[in-house]
Scaffold this active site. Structure first.
Site, PDB file in Angstrom:
ATOM      1  N   LEU A 158      26.721  47.980  32.210  1.00 43.03           N
ATOM      2  CA  LEU A 158      26.460  49.135  31.352  1.00 43.03           C
ATOM      3  C   LEU A 158      25.234  48.831  30.503  1.00 43.03           C
ATOM      4  O   LEU A 158      25.170  47.775  29.864  1.00 43.03           O
ATOM      5  CB  LEU A 158      27.657  49.409  30.433  1.00 43.03           C
ATOM      6  CG  LEU A 158      27.400  50.415  29.301  1.00 43.03           C
ATOM      7  CD1 LEU A 158      27.214  51.825  29.843  1.00 43.03           C
ATOM      8  CD2 LEU A 158      28.522  50.376  28.268  1.00 43.03           C
ATOM      9  N   GLY A 185      20.779  52.978  25.800  1.00 44.06           N
ATOM     10  CA  GLY A 185      19.342  53.170  25.578  1.00 44.06           C
ATOM     11  C   GLY A 185      18.567  53.046  26.876  1.00 44.06           C
ATOM     12  O   GLY A 185      17.416  52.634  26.913  1.00 44.06           O
ATOM     13  N   GLY A 214      17.360  55.212  28.901  1.00 45.48           N
ATOM     14  CA  GLY A 214      16.409  56.247  29.284  1.00 45.48           C
ATOM     15  C   GLY A 214      14.948  55.877  29.130  1.00 45.48           C
ATOM     16  O   GLY A 214      14.075  56.595  29.612  1.00 45.48           O
ATOM     17  N   SER A 215      14.664  54.758  28.457  1.00 45.37           N
ATOM     18  CA  SER A 215      13.266  54.364  28.247  1.00 45.37           C
ATOM     19  C   SER A 215      13.199  52.906  27.827  1.00 45.37           C
ATOM     20  O   SER A 215      14.225  52.262  27.597  1.00 45.37           O
ATOM     21  CB  SER A 215      12.605  55.240  27.174  1.00 45.37           C
ATOM     22  OG  SER A 215      13.240  55.020  25.916  1.00 45.37           O
ATOM     23  N   GLY A 216      11.983  52.399  27.707  1.00 48.86           N
ATOM     24  CA  GLY A 216      11.738  51.095  27.093  1.00 48.86           C
ATOM     25  C   GLY A 216      12.516  49.951  27.712  1.00 48.86           C
ATOM     26  O   GLY A 216      12.627  49.818  28.930  1.00 48.86           O
ATOM     27  N   VAL A 242      25.816  56.439  20.981  1.00 52.82           N
ATOM     28  CA  VAL A 242      26.531  55.186  20.689  1.00 52.82           C
ATOM     29  C   VAL A 242      27.170  55.191  19.299  1.00 52.82           C
ATOM     30  O   VAL A 242      28.114  54.428  19.051  1.00 52.82           O
ATOM     31  CB  VAL A 242      25.608  53.950  20.823  1.00 52.82           C
ATOM     32  CG1 VAL A 242      25.165  53.765  22.268  1.00 52.82           C
ATOM     33  CG2 VAL A 242      24.408  54.022  19.880  1.00 52.82           C
ATOM     34  N   TYR A 245      15.406  49.413   9.438  1.00 49.53           N
ATOM     35  CA  TYR A 245      15.410  48.868  10.800  1.00 49.53           C
ATOM     36  C   TYR A 245      15.637  47.352  10.780  1.00 49.53           C
ATOM     37  O   TYR A 245      16.471  46.822  11.522  1.00 49.53           O
ATOM     38  CB  TYR A 245      14.084  49.208  11.479  1.00 49.53           C
ATOM     39  CG  TYR A 245      13.953  48.758  12.913  1.00 49.53           C
ATOM     40  CD1 TYR A 245      14.582  49.459  13.940  1.00 49.53           C
ATOM     41  CD2 TYR A 245      13.194  47.636  13.241  1.00 49.53           C
ATOM     42  CE1 TYR A 245      14.457  49.055  15.261  1.00 49.53           C
ATOM     43  CE2 TYR A 245      13.061  47.220  14.560  1.00 49.53           C
ATOM     44  CZ  TYR A 245      13.690  47.932  15.573  1.00 49.53           C
ATOM     45  OH  TYR A 245      13.561  47.519  16.878  1.00 49.53           O
ATOM     46  N   LYS A 258      18.786  45.253  12.424  1.00 52.97           N
ATOM     47  CA  LYS A 258      18.579  44.265  13.486  1.00 52.97           C
ATOM     48  C   LYS A 258      19.007  42.863  13.057  1.00 52.97           C
ATOM     49  O   LYS A 258      19.445  42.061  13.888  1.00 52.97           O
ATOM     50  CB  LYS A 258      17.113  44.277  13.928  1.00 52.97           C
ATOM     51  CG  LYS A 258      16.716  45.566  14.662  1.00 52.97           C
ATOM     52  CD  LYS A 258      17.558  45.794  15.899  1.00 52.97           C
ATOM     53  CE  LYS A 258      17.002  46.891  16.802  1.00 52.97           C
ATOM     54  NZ  LYS A 258      17.786  47.096  18.026  1.00 52.97           N
TER      55      LYS A 258
END
Length: 254
Positions: free
Chosen positions: A12, A15, A17-19, A71, A164, A168
């Site tokens: 699984l 995120g 869809g990109s990057g 999420v 951010y 993290k």
């Protein structure tokens, strides 16, 4: 039968869809895993599966799939556990928490909303997915590997990213704590701290700022998403069977 680092395993990726999430799907599928690409943007998750995953599915013959997932919504995460068990008859034993957002601003100007939404996706979202799928693994008595994407900003901080950086840093401490708890179930949990990687998030950085950032990177360039994905695949595989609770920088020396 597929060969590869993670042949026959179900993975699984949030995120997706990109990057980094998309790159993780590419490399994990190339290495033989069946991939569930989850993203809040369903269309981009579908695009990842259709255009960016290896055609060969895992050695169990299962098909890759794309799912819509917020999420930060515990109900949606629980629902995904159930649909995954129905579709694949088994939980994923590889979980990559790559979903993340930024809402940058100066500390003195940041809204409470911009603070909260970043925590909800980056930290709480990682927690909810990790908790739900680790529980499914323990109930199925399956060993597994969870890889949580943090950021080098979580270690050193960054101007305009108090929200951010805080989220993290939390991902690192949470991963270390989860590794201590889940080790007895043979579920490994590690965190990756990417530096400046060429993803959609970095493309919002002004060119002048970017050039200043690159001066701090000994290798003198942005990282490629695929380079992070190779590390993700290694940590997902049995090649890293004695690595848990680790936080690995992948920054070009920053």
């Amino acid at each position: 039968m597929s060969t590869g680092l993670v042949a026959g395993k179900l993975a699984l990726v949030t995120g997706a869809g990109s990057g980094l999430g998309r790159a993780a799907c590419q490399v994990l599928s190339r290495e033989g895993a069946t991939v569930i690409a989850a993203d809040k943007n369903y269309a981009s998750a579908v695009e990842t599966i259709k255009k960016h995953t290896a055609l060969a599915s895992g050695s169990n013959g299962a098909e890759h799939s794309a799912v819509e997932l917020d999420v930060s919504d515990s109900g949606a995460v629980q629902k995904l556990v159930q649909t995954t068990l129905q579709q694949y008859k088994s939980p994923p034993t590889i979980v990559i928490n790559s979903a993340g957002i930024t809402r940058d601003n100066w500390l003195l100007k940041m809204s409470e909303e911009d603070y909260s939404v970043v925590q909800n996706v980056n930290l709480k979202g990682t927690f909810l997915v990790m908790q739900a799928f680790a529980k499914a693994m323990t109930e199925a008595s399956l060993p597994g590997s969870i890889v949580n994407i943090s950021s080098i900003v979580g270690k050193y901080g960054n101007i305009g990213q108090t929200n951010y950086a805080g989220s993290k840093a939390g991902v690192v401490a949470m991963s270390q704590s989860a590794a201590k708890e889940l080790g007895k179930f043979n579920i490994r949990v590690n965190a990756i701290l990417p530096g400046f990687i060429d993803t959609p998030i970095i493309q919002t950085v002004p060119e002048k700022v970017l050039q200043g950032m690159l001066k701090m990177v000994p290798l003198g360039r942005l990282g490629k998403p695929s380079e992070v994905a190779e590390l993700i695949a290694f940590l997902s595989s049995d090649k890293s069977s004695f690595i848990t609770g680790a936080s690995i920088d992948i920054t070009g020396g920053f």
